[in-house]
Design an enzyme around this catalytic site. Structure first.
Site, PDB file in Angstrom:
ATOM      1  N   GLY A 114     -15.223  25.554  -2.264  1.00  0.00           N
ATOM      2  CA  GLY A 114     -16.105  24.673  -3.009  1.00  0.00           C
ATOM      3  C   GLY A 114     -17.459  24.563  -2.331  1.00  0.00           C
ATOM      4  CB  CYS A 115     -20.868  23.996  -3.637  1.00  0.00           C
ATOM      5  SG  CYS A 115     -20.641  22.535  -4.663  1.00  0.00           S
ATOM      6  CG  HIS A 116     -20.386  18.973  -2.278  1.00  0.00           C
ATOM      7  ND1 HIS A 116     -21.657  18.511  -2.013  1.00  0.00           N
ATOM      8  CD2 HIS A 116     -20.213  18.837  -3.616  1.00  0.00           C
ATOM      9  CE1 HIS A 116     -22.221  18.106  -3.134  1.00  0.00           C
ATOM     10  NE2 HIS A 116     -21.364  18.294  -4.115  1.00  0.00           N
ATOM     11  CB  ALA A 117     -15.334  22.227   0.525  1.00  0.00           C
ATOM     12  CE1 TYR A 281     -23.146  25.208   0.710  1.00  0.00           C
ATOM     13  CE2 TYR A 281     -23.807  24.239   2.792  1.00  0.00           C
ATOM     14  CZ  TYR A 281     -23.012  24.229   1.672  1.00  0.00           C
ATOM     15  OH  TYR A 281     -22.072  23.234   1.504  1.00  0.00           O
TER      16      TYR A 281
END
Length: 310
Positions: A114-117, A281
């Site tokens: 996942g993006c935040h993860a 990122y």
């Protein structure tokens, strides 16, 4: 030449993957006509005829798609949340360790992070691995992301000329502490507790900055800020994920500095007593499509950064 099928190519992540691999000469794309895009018989045929299948679908649909695959040779890259904590799937962050890299290279089932993860795990995993912090440490995390992370509906809301005024300012969400990334943030770092997580969406298209604050008292005895920096320097020294000694711009860090890039910067700010761990990122790059393409490259036996915009 590998045959690739993207199930869910009309979504934000799927469309970006489609646009990028369409330029490659080592891939043959299997594409369904628009009228068959949601036809299960056509999807099943494509899923079993390809060498590599990207699943850019909601969780339930991704699980259904995996159930359609009877060809044991198909490599599946799932960008949904459905399989990220499944022990039978490789977790698609190969920079975490040689073991992670080898599992991505050899597995037929790869869960794209996942993006935040991605940022949280990149920051915390090495510190637990090195014993700098303990698995039972209680952490907080805040993450600011561009609105593209919300998909087509949110993109349309933000890009509407007559949008509501509330969208002009950053907005915190997942207020009930039930964000879908929390289980993988806990499992993949080895933490015993999920962090207090504060995601924020703001008025820029793409990019992300994830911050984990630490007090010196949260470090295990004998460890310092310098040990954190050394752990990052040792682990993150590739073209894709890199430790940066100075990642700010005149004392400020912009969350969209790596927009449309597939790379990730890791940095440490603060002082000896109050420490800021920061990952920067693109939520659609290393946080989504870039990570998926990197995993595809590894699964194909190509260089991880091949055809990536780093």
């Amino acid at each position: 030449m590998k045959k690739v099928f993207i199930d869910g190519s009309a979504g934000t992540t799927g469309l970006r993957i489609l646009n990028r691999i369409s330029q490659r000469t080592d891939i043959e794309l299997i594409r369904l006509p628009e009228e068959l895009r949601k036809d299960n018989a056509a999807r099943k045929k494509a899923l079993n005829e390809c060498d590599i299948a990207f699943l850019c679908l909601p969780d339930a649909a991704a699980i259904e798609a995996v159930g359609m695959i009877e060809n044991e040779n198909v490599v599946v890259l799932d960008t949904s949340t459905a399989h990220r904590t499944d022990d039978g799937w490789a977790y698609g962050f190969p920079e975490l360790s040689d073991e992670h890299f080898k599992k991505v290279a050899s597995s037929k089932r790869i869960a794209v992070p996942g993006c935040h993860a991605s940022g949280f795990i990149a920051l915390v995993y090495p510190l637990i691995e090195k014993g700098i912090i303990s698995p039972d440490v209680l952490l907080t995390c805040h993450s600011i992301t561009g609105y593209s992370g919300g998909g087509k509906k949110m993109i349309a809301q933000y890009e509407d000329a007559d949008r509501e005024a509330l969208l002009d300012a950053p907005r915190q969400y997942a207020l009930g502490q039930k964000h879908k990334h929390l289980p993988e943030m806990k499992k993949m770092t080895g933490l015993k507790n999920e962090p207090v997580f504060c995601p924020i969406v703001s008025d820029f298209y793409s990019g992300m900055a994830v911050t984990v604050p630490l007090f010196k008292s949260q470090l295990n005895d004998g460890f310092s800020v310098e040990d954190i920096k050394n752990a990052y320097k040792e682990k993150y020294n590739t073209d894709i994920v890199t430790y940066c000694e100075n990642m700010d711009e005149d004392g400020l860090i912009s969350a969209n500095a790596l927009s449309f890039k597939d790379s990730m910067q890791i940095g440490v700010c603060g002082n000896e007593e109050r420490i800021l761990l920061i990952a920067r990122y693109d939520n659609l790059g290393k946080g989504a499509s870039g990570a998926a393409l990197e995993c595809m490259n590894i699964a194909m036996g190509s260089a991880p950064a091949s055809m990536l915009d780093i």
